[in-house]
Design a protein around this motif. Structure first.
Motif, PDB file in Angstrom:
ATOM      1  N   LYS A 176      76.705  -1.053 -14.298  1.00 30.12           N
ATOM      2  CA  LYS A 176      75.847  -1.536 -15.594  1.00 30.12           C
ATOM      3  C   LYS A 176      75.736   0.308 -16.548  1.00 30.12           C
ATOM      4  O   LYS A 176      75.781   0.919 -17.470  1.00 30.12           O
ATOM      5  CB  LYS A 176      75.080  -1.452 -15.841  1.00 30.12           C
ATOM      6  N   ILE A 177      76.210   1.065 -15.220  1.00 27.47           N
ATOM      7  CA  ILE A 177      75.410   2.709 -16.116  1.00 27.47           C
ATOM      8  C   ILE A 177      76.680   3.388 -16.577  1.00 27.47           C
ATOM      9  O   ILE A 177      76.675   3.982 -17.488  1.00 27.47           O
ATOM     10  CB  ILE A 177      75.013   3.332 -14.801  1.00 27.47           C
ATOM     11  N   PHE A 178      78.087   3.172 -16.158  1.00 28.58           N
ATOM     12  CA  PHE A 178      79.463   3.692 -15.808  1.00 28.58           C
ATOM     13  C   PHE A 178      79.585   2.950 -17.811  1.00 28.58           C
ATOM     14  O   PHE A 178      80.080   3.286 -18.601  1.00 28.58           O
ATOM     15  CB  PHE A 178      80.448   3.077 -15.294  1.00 28.58           C
ATOM     16  N   ILE A 179      79.262   1.695 -17.646  1.00 21.41           N
ATOM     17  CA  ILE A 179      79.444   1.339 -18.933  1.00 21.41           C
ATOM     18  C   ILE A 179      78.838   1.718 -20.236  1.00 21.41           C
ATOM     19  O   ILE A 179      79.084   1.908 -21.112  1.00 21.41           O
ATOM     20  CB  ILE A 179      79.272  -0.511 -18.820  1.00 21.41           C
ATOM     21  N   ALA A 180      77.463   1.795 -19.550  1.00 23.88           N
ATOM     22  CA  ALA A 180      76.775   2.443 -21.202  1.00 23.88           C
ATOM     23  C   ALA A 180      77.285   3.836 -21.697  1.00 23.88           C
ATOM     24  O   ALA A 180      76.378   4.232 -22.708  1.00 23.88           O
ATOM     25  CB  ALA A 180      75.031   1.922 -20.449  1.00 23.88           C
ATOM     26  N   LYS A 181      77.379   5.002 -20.697  1.00 29.25           N
ATOM     27  CA  LYS A 181      77.612   5.770 -20.601  1.00 29.25           C
ATOM     28  C   LYS A 181      78.725   5.840 -21.767  1.00 29.25           C
ATOM     29  O   LYS A 181      79.054   7.410 -22.211  1.00 29.25           O
ATOM     30  CB  LYS A 181      77.490   6.900 -19.140  1.00 29.25           C
ATOM     31  N   GLY A 182      79.828   4.831 -21.190  1.00 24.84           N
ATOM     32  CA  GLY A 182      81.177   5.541 -21.336  1.00 24.84           C
ATOM     33  C   GLY A 182      81.930   6.367 -20.381  1.00 24.84           C
ATOM     34  O   GLY A 182      82.736   6.849 -20.713  1.00 24.84           O
ATOM     35  N   ARG A 183      81.365   6.149 -19.447  1.00 28.40           N
ATOM     36  CA  ARG A 183      81.504   7.541 -17.939  1.00 28.40           C
ATOM     37  C   ARG A 183      83.348   7.197 -17.451  1.00 28.40           C
ATOM     38  O   ARG A 183      82.963   5.364 -17.116  1.00 28.40           O
ATOM     39  CB  ARG A 183      80.380   7.296 -16.904  1.00 28.40           C
ATOM     40  N   PRO A 184      83.906   7.967 -16.464  1.00 27.86           N
ATOM     41  CA  PRO A 184      84.659   7.557 -16.618  1.00 27.86           C
ATOM     42  C   PRO A 184      84.217   7.189 -14.836  1.00 27.86           C
ATOM     43  O   PRO A 184      83.530   7.291 -14.442  1.00 27.86           O
ATOM     44  CB  PRO A 184      86.229   8.960 -15.766  1.00 27.86           C
ATOM     45  N   GLN A 185      85.219   5.725 -14.019  1.00 20.61           N
ATOM     46  CA  GLN A 185      84.905   5.393 -12.863  1.00 20.61           C
ATOM     47  C   GLN A 185      85.170   6.285 -11.869  1.00 20.61           C
ATOM     48  O   GLN A 185      84.820   6.543 -10.710  1.00 20.61           O
ATOM     49  CB  GLN A 185      85.209   4.760 -13.235  1.00 20.61           C
ATOM     50  N   ASP A 186      86.400   7.166 -12.458  1.00 18.74           N
ATOM     51  CA  ASP A 186      86.606   8.251 -10.765  1.00 18.74           C
ATOM     52  C   ASP A 186      84.746   9.484 -11.456  1.00 18.74           C
ATOM     53  O   ASP A 186      85.454  10.546  -9.581  1.00 18.74           O
ATOM     54  CB  ASP A 186      87.920   8.722 -11.453  1.00 18.74           C
TER      55      ASP A 186
ATOM     56  N   PRO B  14      72.734   9.628 -13.000  1.00 22.79           N
ATOM     57  CA  PRO B  14      73.366  10.632 -14.277  1.00 22.79           C
ATOM     58  C   PRO B  14      72.583  11.010 -14.947  1.00 22.79           C
ATOM     59  O   PRO B  14      72.079  10.324 -15.262  1.00 22.79           O
ATOM     60  CB  PRO B  14      75.185   9.713 -14.472  1.00 22.79           C
ATOM     61  N   SER B  15      73.302  11.742 -15.760  1.00 26.31           N
ATOM     62  CA  SER B  15      72.415  12.452 -16.945  1.00 26.31           C
ATOM     63  C   SER B  15      72.477  11.373 -18.026  1.00 26.31           C
ATOM     64  O   SER B  15      73.308  10.350 -18.121  1.00 26.31           O
ATOM     65  CB  SER B  15      72.945  14.130 -17.503  1.00 26.31           C
ATOM     66  N   ALA B  16      71.224  11.382 -18.688  1.00 31.57           N
ATOM     67  CA  ALA B  16      71.358   9.639 -20.159  1.00 31.57           C
ATOM     68  C   ALA B  16      71.838  10.411 -20.933  1.00 31.57           C
ATOM     69  O   ALA B  16      71.204   9.674 -21.886  1.00 31.57           O
ATOM     70  CB  ALA B  16      69.851   9.170 -19.584  1.00 31.57           C
ATOM     71  N   ASN B  17      72.931  10.495 -21.415  1.00 27.19           N
ATOM     72  CA  ASN B  17      73.545  11.321 -22.034  1.00 27.19           C
ATOM     73  C   ASN B  17      74.986  10.347 -22.291  1.00 27.19           C
ATOM     74  O   ASN B  17      75.267   9.709 -21.587  1.00 27.19           O
ATOM     75  CB  ASN B  17      74.070  12.732 -22.685  1.00 27.19           C
ATOM     76  N   LYS B  18      75.680   9.667 -23.362  1.00 23.03           N
ATOM     77  CA  LYS B  18      77.012   9.701 -23.735  1.00 23.03           C
ATOM     78  C   LYS B  18      78.172  10.244 -23.036  1.00 23.03           C
ATOM     79  O   LYS B  18      77.889  11.283 -23.133  1.00 23.03           O
ATOM     80  CB  LYS B  18      77.266   9.515 -25.173  1.00 23.03           C
TER      81      LYS B  18
END
Ligand code: TXA
Ligand code: MG
Length: 329
Positions: free
Chosen positions: A47-57, A137-141
């Motif tokens: 859910k973290i990766f989805i909420a942030k739009g963070r690359p999975q790598d 991670p940091s709580a930014n997009k």
């Protein structure tokens, strides 16, 4: 999803329950706000990766509240880890160790190492102690500026997370130092408030940059980071800042100077848009991300003060040079 902001201490019980039931919680740390999930729960971490739009790598740091938790998360832990931990933990440092099998691959982006950090912020510390080690991670997009106030988090993540614990302004204001102990020589992957000079005092033969210590390959470092939404440049002197300001104004921009007060006399802020970074380098560090967020909201061309790249100045300029894509005037 509704996103609520609750004062840190008051929201602790609820936050701990949310973490234990596999939900996300944003919490304050002494560096920047973190977007946390139970580090042992693969679905929660997703859910973290989805909420942030963070690359999975891009791997996540795991936050702990006591050194006893390290042996659950890491293996082959060198003595040097404990030497450094005794000196700098809790505090703004992340140490990369070999990961144990307990840590799901999603946390480490499939890698064999895990970053461990023990925040000194009391709300963060209590939340972890009341729940479990927290991947955050940091709580930014993804790619935006890290948040140093609860409102910054709300601007980026409203609707994506049920609860933000508000702990006021983060003490330091830039992300932790990341130090990798799994390579031949201890390697600084990201400079921070624990400076290279402070590490040298403990580790001994640690050299700055391209010598024994390399500022190297933290996976996250390959992405454009910390970027404001408009153009941003670093001015090498107050005079060049003033010149750039006047030129940009003629071109039709609405520029802003992001500077410490000690330069007020040279650049006459009463005639110029001006956001203060305070007086000392520590205040510059504390204020810079909030200043960049304010600047991108109100203006369309940001001119930032340059700091000498040594000690804390090197860590702070690491972020500012990224925000400006290394553009200097
Ligand atoms: O101060 C901080 O470190 C904040 C607060 C919330 O703790 N967290 C933070 O996390 O800045 P994040 O994900 O925004 O940045 C972590 C950096 C990324 O560049 C990531 O690639 C790197 O640390 N990193 C994490 N785990 C790593 C690992 N096992 N090996 C190498 N680099 C790692
Ligand atoms: Mg980040």
């Amino acid at each position: 999803m509704e996103t609520r902001i609750v004062k840190g201490e008051e929201g602790l019980q609820e936050a701990a329950s949310l973490i234990k039931s596999g939900e996300l919680v944003v919490f304050p740390t002494e560096t920047v706000y973190g977007l946390g999930a139970n580090a042992f729960d693969e679905n929660a971490v997703k859910k973290i990766f989805i909420a942030k739009g963070r690359p999975q790598d891009n791997p996540l740091i795991v936050h702990i509240s006591s050194l006893e938790e390290v042996s659950r998360l890491a293996k082959d832990i060198p003595d040097l880890f404990y030497t450094l931990a005794n000196k700098f933990m809790p505090g703004p440092i992340t140490i990369v160790l070999n990961k144990s099998e307990n840590v799901p691959d999603i946390v480490t982006a499939g890698g064999k190492t895990v970053g461990i950090r023990m925040p000194s912020n009391p709300i963060a510390n209590k939340l972890i102690a009341m729940s479990c080690p927290i991947a955050a991670p940091s709580a930014n997009k993804s790619k935006h500026i890290s948040p140093t106030k609860a409102e910054h988090v709300y601007d980026d993540l409203k609707g994506e997370v049920p609860l933000i614990l508000d702990g006021g302004e983060c003490e330091y204001g830039i992300e932790s130092t990341v130090l990798d102990l799994t390579t031949d020589a201890p390697t600084v992957l990201r400079p921070g408030a624990v400076t290279i000079e402070m590490l040298q005092e403990v580790i001994g033969d640690v050299y700055v940059n391209n010598k024994v210590i390399k500022i190297a390959k933290s996976p996250g470092m390959k992405y454009t980071h910390y970027a404001p939404k408009c153009s941003c440049v670093v001015a090498i002197s107050p005079e060049s800042a003033r010149k750039c300001y006047e030129e940009k104004e003629k071109e039709g921009f609405n520029p802003v100077l992001v500077y410490r007060d000690i330069y007020r006399d040279i650049i006459h802020p009463s005639e110029f848009n001006f956001i203060s970074l305070g007086i000392t380098i520590e205040q510059y560090e504390h204020n810079i991300y909030a200043a960049l967020r304010e600047a991108e909201e109100k203006y369309d061309f940001i001119i930032v003060e340059n700091l000498k790249e040594e000690g804390l100045g090197a860590s702070v300029m690491n972020r500012v040079n990224k925000a400006s894509s290394n553009n200097k005037v």
